[in-house]
Design a protein around this motif. Structure first.
Motif, mmCIF file in Angstrom:
data_model
loop_
_atom_site.group_PDB
_atom_site.id
_atom_site.type_symbol
_atom_site.label_atom_id
_atom_site.label_comp_id
_atom_site.label_asym_id
_atom_site.label_seq_id
_atom_site.Cartn_x
_atom_site.Cartn_y
_atom_site.Cartn_z
ATOM 1 N N SER A 1 0.557 -1.275 -0.064
ATOM 2 C CA SER A 1 -0.150 0.157 0.276
ATOM 3 C C SER A 1 1.425 0.718 0.028
ATOM 4 C CB SER A 1 -1.192 -0.265 1.242
ATOM 5 O OG SER A 1 -0.160 0.097 2.067
ATOM 6 N N LEU A 2 0.278 1.918 -0.763
ATOM 7 C CA LEU A 2 0.880 3.275 -0.860
ATOM 8 C C LEU A 2 0.083 4.349 -0.478
ATOM 9 C CD1 LEU A 2 3.828 5.214 -1.299
ATOM 10 C CD2 LEU A 2 2.592 4.965 -4.365
ATOM 11 N N LEU A 3 0.852 5.303 0.624
ATOM 12 C CA LEU A 3 0.007 6.585 1.144
ATOM 13 C C LEU A 3 -0.187 7.103 -0.314
ATOM 14 C CD1 LEU A 3 1.000 7.305 5.091
ATOM 15 C CD2 LEU A 3 -1.200 5.973 4.252
ATOM 16 N N VAL A 4 -1.531 8.061 -0.533
ATOM 17 C CA VAL A 4 -1.034 9.494 -1.281
ATOM 18 C C VAL A 4 -0.311 10.389 -0.842
ATOM 19 C CG1 VAL A 4 -2.906 11.587 -2.193
ATOM 20 C CG2 VAL A 4 -4.057 8.807 -2.044
ATOM 21 N N SER A 5 -0.289 11.057 0.437
ATOM 22 C CA SER A 5 0.319 11.739 0.169
ATOM 23 C C SER A 5 2.112 11.155 0.264
ATOM 24 C CB SER A 5 0.526 12.208 2.021
ATOM 25 O OG SER A 5 0.845 10.816 2.768
ATOM 26 N N GLU A 6 2.580 10.758 0.496
ATOM 27 C CA GLU A 6 3.664 9.901 -0.105
ATOM 28 C C GLU A 6 3.951 9.850 -1.412
ATOM 29 O OE1 GLU A 6 6.919 9.611 1.731
ATOM 30 O OE2 GLU A 6 4.776 9.580 3.630
ATOM 31 N N ALA A 7 2.900 9.394 -2.141
ATOM 32 C CA ALA A 7 2.732 9.644 -3.655
ATOM 33 C C ALA A 7 3.115 10.792 -4.384
ATOM 34 C CB ALA A 7 1.926 8.582 -3.992
ATOM 35 N N ALA A 8 1.981 11.667 -3.491
ATOM 36 C CA ALA A 8 2.737 13.269 -4.092
ATOM 37 C C ALA A 8 3.391 13.925 -4.524
ATOM 38 C CB ALA A 8 1.028 13.922 -3.134
ATOM 39 N N LYS A 9 4.162 13.019 -2.747
ATOM 40 C CA LYS A 9 5.859 13.661 -2.756
ATOM 41 C C LYS A 9 6.846 13.665 -3.909
ATOM 42 C CE LYS A 9 5.812 13.586 2.211
ATOM 43 N NZ LYS A 9 6.625 13.395 3.585
ATOM 44 N N GLU A 10 6.390 12.343 -4.419
ATOM 45 C CA GLU A 10 6.978 11.801 -6.069
ATOM 46 C C GLU A 10 6.740 12.491 -6.771
ATOM 47 O OE1 GLU A 10 10.092 10.199 -6.275
ATOM 48 O OE2 GLU A 10 9.836 9.842 -3.790
ATOM 49 N N TRP A 11 4.898 12.873 -7.383
ATOM 50 C CA TRP A 11 4.269 13.599 -8.238
ATOM 51 C C TRP A 11 5.004 14.774 -8.305
ATOM 52 C CZ3 TRP A 11 -0.619 11.872 -6.551
ATOM 53 C CH2 TRP A 11 -1.239 10.104 -7.072
ATOM 54 N N PHE A 12 4.926 15.967 -7.406
ATOM 55 C CA PHE A 12 5.565 17.079 -7.444
ATOM 56 C C PHE A 12 6.666 17.078 -7.732
ATOM 57 C CE2 PHE A 12 1.424 17.602 -5.114
ATOM 58 C CZ PHE A 12 0.991 18.807 -6.103
ATOM 59 N N LYS A 13 7.523 15.695 -7.916
ATOM 60 C CA LYS A 13 8.948 16.160 -8.214
ATOM 61 C C LYS A 13 9.276 16.396 -9.670
ATOM 62 C CE LYS A 13 10.789 14.019 -4.279
ATOM 63 N NZ LYS A 13 12.051 12.137 -4.213
ATOM 64 N N ASP A 14 8.073 16.476 -10.508
ATOM 65 C CA ASP A 14 7.924 15.901 -11.780
ATOM 66 C C ASP A 14 7.535 17.450 -12.035
ATOM 67 O OD1 ASP A 14 7.448 15.893 -14.640
ATOM 68 O OD2 ASP A 14 6.135 14.002 -13.809
ATOM 69 N N PRO A 15 8.027 18.495 -12.695
ATOM 70 C CA PRO A 15 7.699 19.288 -13.318
ATOM 71 C C PRO A 15 6.508 19.449 -14.164
ATOM 72 C CG PRO A 15 10.194 19.176 -13.823
ATOM 73 C CD PRO A 15 9.568 18.089 -13.238
ATOM 74 N N GLU A 16 6.457 18.692 -15.113
ATOM 75 C CA GLU A 16 4.888 18.138 -15.775
ATOM 76 C C GLU A 16 4.183 17.696 -15.387
ATOM 77 O OE1 GLU A 16 5.602 14.940 -19.349
ATOM 78 O OE2 GLU A 16 7.758 15.749 -19.629
ATOM 79 N N PHE A 17 4.249 17.322 -14.378
ATOM 80 C CA PHE A 17 2.845 17.472 -13.550
ATOM 81 C C PHE A 17 2.739 18.290 -12.503
ATOM 82 C CE2 PHE A 17 0.887 16.391 -9.122
ATOM 83 C CZ PHE A 17 -0.037 15.701 -9.654
ATOM 84 N N VAL A 18 3.629 19.035 -12.201
ATOM 85 C CA VAL A 18 3.559 20.088 -11.253
ATOM 86 C C VAL A 18 2.720 21.216 -11.875
ATOM 87 C CG1 VAL A 18 4.448 22.145 -10.167
ATOM 88 C CG2 VAL A 18 5.424 20.206 -9.550
ATOM 89 N N ALA A 19 3.214 21.469 -13.631
ATOM 90 C CA ALA A 19 2.356 22.487 -14.718
ATOM 91 C C ALA A 19 0.856 22.073 -14.577
ATOM 92 C CB ALA A 19 2.975 22.545 -15.602
#
Length: 103
Positions: A5-23
């Motif tokens: 299992s993966l917490l959404v908060s943990e996944a979000a930390k990884e997602w927000f490292k991606d400039p395309e995701f942030v944009a």
């Protein structure tokens, strides 16, 4: 089978490292803000989507679409939503957080 299992908060930390995701996330900020405001107004009025729909003379599905953030309703529709939830509609303009323009 053992699922990890993966917490959404943990996944979000990884997602927000991606400039395309942030944009992409930033591009949807207004839609998310509007959806959040609609849901909050309805919740504070202790109303269901069906209650609001009845008060507005529309369907629950139409209210669900409004609250999804996938469409931009007219000011007339927003005013009807405000009237149905006993709230006051206020629209404002704000400078972007990362504005390079001088004040």
């Amino acid at each position: 089978m053992n699922k990890k299992s993966l917490l959404v908060s943990e996944a979000a930390k990884e997602w927000f490292k991606d400039p395309e995701f942030v944009a992409a996330y930033d591009a949807l900020e207004e839609e998310f803000a509007l959806a959040e405001a609609l849901i909050k107004a309805r919740a504070q009025a202790s109303m269901t989507q069906e209650d609001v729909a009845r008060a507005m003379g529309t369907t629950q599905a139409a209210i669900a679409r409004l609250e999804s953030g996938r469409s931009m309703p007219s000011t007339r529709t927003l005013q009807r939503f405000a009237d149905a939830t006993g709230t006051k509609l206020r629209i404002s303009f704000q400078k972007p957080k990362s504005s390079s323009r001088a004040s």
